[in-house]
Design an enzyme around this catalytic site. Structure first.
Site, short mmCIF file in Angstrom:
data_model
loop_
_atom_site.label_atom_id
_atom_site.label_comp_id
_atom_site.label_asym_id
_atom_site.label_seq_id
_atom_site.Cartn_x
_atom_site.Cartn_y
_atom_site.Cartn_z
N HIS A 142 0.87 -1.18 0.00
CA HIS A 142 0.00 0.00 0.00
C HIS A 142 0.90 1.23 0.00
O HIS A 142 1.64 1.46 0.94
CB HIS A 142 -0.92 -0.03 1.22
CG HIS A 142 -1.91 -1.17 1.14
ND1 HIS A 142 -3.20 -1.00 0.73
CD2 HIS A 142 -1.76 -2.49 1.34
CE1 HIS A 142 -3.82 -2.16 0.71
NE2 HIS A 142 -2.97 -3.10 1.08
N GLU B 266 11.45 -2.65 11.57
CA GLU B 266 12.61 -3.35 12.11
C GLU B 266 13.48 -3.86 10.96
O GLU B 266 12.95 -4.34 9.95
CB GLU B 266 12.04 -4.54 12.90
CG GLU B 266 13.00 -5.22 13.79
CD GLU B 266 12.25 -6.26 14.66
OE1 GLU B 266 11.00 -6.16 14.80
OE2 GLU B 266 12.91 -7.15 15.18
N GLY C 43 16.53 -6.31 9.48
CA GLY C 43 17.40 -7.47 9.62
C GLY C 43 18.84 -7.17 9.27
O GLY C 43 19.73 -7.99 9.49
N ARG C 44 19.07 -5.97 8.72
CA ARG C 44 20.45 -5.55 8.47
C ARG C 44 21.06 -4.94 9.72
O ARG C 44 22.26 -5.01 9.92
CB ARG C 44 20.50 -4.48 7.36
CG ARG C 44 19.97 -4.93 6.02
CD ARG C 44 20.18 -3.84 4.98
NE ARG C 44 21.59 -3.70 4.65
CZ ARG C 44 22.15 -2.59 4.17
NH1 ARG C 44 21.41 -1.51 3.97
NH2 ARG C 44 23.42 -2.54 3.89
N ASN D 9 -4.09 7.76 6.52
CA ASN D 9 -5.20 8.67 6.82
C ASN D 9 -6.52 7.91 6.65
O ASN D 9 -6.53 6.78 6.15
CB ASN D 9 -5.10 9.95 5.98
CG ASN D 9 -5.28 9.73 4.50
OD1 ASN D 9 -6.16 8.97 4.07
ND2 ASN D 9 -4.47 10.39 3.69
N ARG E 167 -8.51 -5.56 2.02
CA ARG E 167 -7.89 -6.54 2.92
C ARG E 167 -8.86 -7.12 3.94
O ARG E 167 -8.41 -7.77 4.90
CB ARG E 167 -6.70 -5.89 3.63
CG ARG E 167 -5.63 -5.35 2.70
CD ARG E 167 -4.99 -6.42 1.82
NE ARG E 167 -3.85 -5.88 1.08
CZ ARG E 167 -3.09 -6.60 0.27
NH1 ARG E 167 -3.36 -7.89 0.04
NH2 ARG E 167 -2.09 -6.05 -0.37
#
Lengths: 239, 239, 239, 239
Positions: free
Chosen positions: D86, D95, D97-98, D182, D193
């Site tokens: 979206h 978050e 993972g690098r 918004n 969804r």
């Protein structure tokens, strides 16, 4: 002021476009066949109508984004103002009243322009007026255009900055703009800026932007005939 | 035409806002601490200046999107036109000349408005003119505003649709608009629409949109003092 | 599991593109010459380098939006995840683990992939490891890929839904996606996802997305040579 | 591997929100009353239901953009991947993972999760499987999660970069993300969804993203009760 001219038309030229119904099919099929979607571009690719119709009906919109239309439009500022409210996947470059002296071309309604507004806000309907209403409006607008053009030139002749002098110009003066969009954003535009009995969600556009919209639509239907037909058939709802 | 009034100001009211420097810190820290970023909102959260400065300097822009400002602005159409060219994370609802009779308030430059343009396109500089230039411009704009307002009313009185009658109105008429943006899109606006010696990429904005921009900036610096300082310190480049 | 294969490359194919340096010049010139900008497309149009360089340096970004590139990319999910974070003027359609059984192709780093991370978050630098680190990583990833592929098939064979079975698949599995962007959004991508000594704002991209980015850049520089050179010369800052 | 835990829930926390039904009414009314729209915020403002219903039914979408929700969500990567598709008026910070070692929390379906897929692509329906299918899936996913977690740690312990070691992690590992949108973009999300008998355009969402969506919707209906009711009553079509 002999240099002034009047115009009642919205001018649209197609500058470039890319993508076809096949691009849409390829982009959609990647979800179910991955790399093999490449065969959607083959000369003997199977019929695409069913898939495009499915995408349109069920509002799977993203496959309709892999294409582009660039138009050069010449329309009055009151139309440009509405055009520029389209933000998503629309790009604009317009003639600037800060950087150049504008051209003395002003919009006047032609005889086919309905001048009387009835109904409630949000559902206005426009109907023709009295026989001489068009002349009345035409004369009023012409007087005003001449007056404004004169004041504009008075200030420019004195050396006043263009961006200040142009403050007197009315919103019926013409301007030129490059407009780029994709098939999806174009359909969103058409769903809002044209009126059609086929539309599932009715719109009440201003006549002049609709006249520009119909010209966009002609280019769209020529380049994407299957997609355009599916758009109309499914209520002219942008997917 | 006694009902007409003239104005030289850009009017900005803050309607609502949300988010603080802490929101930015929390959103940024999620990348390195995950769920624990929640502690960024704690009363005793550690100093945030360093992190915000790092984000700004290195153009990590997304943490600056989790906030909102809604302004109600009242400005002339020639300013509104520039404002509406901002598309990304900007929302607008404006007074409509199709749906309502516009108010007879017209912009005229005040004595502090430099009227003479020098330099090349893209690098225009504006300087004051002769002592009576302001009066000259003022009279020209007033004559034009009165003429346009009269023509507008002539058409409305005859029953012509508002959307047609308004075609005579000049771009110095005022309009009202609700504007919503986030801190990142506001900084993009400020970097383009204000001029500052601190700016790494110089801009040459029109004075009137800059006057509106400075008022936006006052609300921004009050609500996000650390972010605003980092913005200025790092060359007023939108992250 | 003999059907599994391993890959260390990012695959990029250009599907379509439109626009040239001349399109950018025409769109930019409309602000100063209006309709006459059409002559920018003429065979003997004057030199465009100066204007494009000016636009890039001063961050006049909108003229760079009137063009399009559509790529089909095949990259691991951990790269796709970063790619999909680009929202502005980017369109995507990707292979779906809900709708199709994924292909057993898994990424493993090749010997040139630096495996050791040093420095602080936001400024990580990657350096080669010990001689057998690559083998160590390769074996670990291969064991894991085989295990995941087996579990995936065990569930599919029992009739479990694809969208559930795929939950075991690791982020190094390959996926295919159509990607459409314009020259401006492509430059924004390149400024963030490639590392260059020419960059005014340094970036620290993951190697694999950079490898994809360099392939995008090759297509860009071929199609828009003047624009690409101006981009590099002005610090690889997206205008 | 005792440190691993399993989870079957989508976690959503509201971090901040602003705007109410009154904001929408004020933004809409500016088109017809201009500045006077300010009175929409008054304590005794007239009934708003009719106007909001009109806007929703006729797809006047922009007034629904002057508000904001920021959520912190903790969901598996296979849900995050859908969420990040979206683009319009959605902001994300996740978050990495690098930059950090991920937490050993993995998704497993609970007994209520229908595991068998029937129907055609685009119209999949999910039905419960055999009594022990859930156990079968659970064991398979747990084996896989343990294996992946072990390989991840083997590589980290050897000093391999986090961004390389994480390549073995499956898409059912949890991640945390700040999400801002918004009211209009939230309705667009909900229309795609969530599945509802009230929907004019049916959707076939994955169960886990729908579970997240329903939590978004609870916050939405609490903050914007009139708007939410109009959304449902008019076929859950995003305006």
């Amino acid at each position: 002021v002999t240099e002034i001219s009047y115009d009642s038309h919205m001018h649209v030229e197609l500058i470039q476009s890319t993508g076809t119904d096949k691009t849409i099919v390829a982009a959609a099929r990647v979800s179910t066949v991955g790399e093999l979607s490449a065969d959607s571009f083959a000369a003997d690719a199977p019929d695409q109508t069913g898939l495009i119709n499915f995408l349109m009906k069920n509002r799977h919109g993203t496959p309709f984004e892999h294409g582009l239309f660039t138009f050069r439009v010449r329309v009055p500022i009151f139309v440009m103002r509405e055009l520029h409210r389209h933000r998503i996947a629309f790009s604009f470059n317009e003639e600037s009243g800060r950087y150049k002296k504008l051209d003395p071309v002003f919009f006047v309604p032609d005889v086919d322009r309905a001048l009387i507004q009835t109904g409630k806000p949000g559902h206005y309907v426009y109907v023709p007026g009295e026989p001489d209403d068009t002349q009345f409006v035409k004369r009023s607008i012409e007087r005003n255009s001449i007056q404004a053009w004169n004041e504009y030139n008075l200030m420019l002749d004195r050396g006043i900055a263009k961006e200040v002098a142009r403050m007197v110009l009315p919103v019926n003066i013409y301007s030129t703009c490059y407009v780029t969009c994709n098939p999806r954003s174009l359909m969103a535009f058409l769903s809002l800026r044209t009126k059609s009995d086929e539309a599932k969600f009715p719109s009440y556009p201003m006549r002049e932007i609709e006249q520009m919209g119909f010209q966009f639509e002609d280019h769209f239907s020529e380049r994407y005939p299957i997609t355009h037909e599916a758009f109309c058939k499914n209520g002219r709802v942008s997917p």
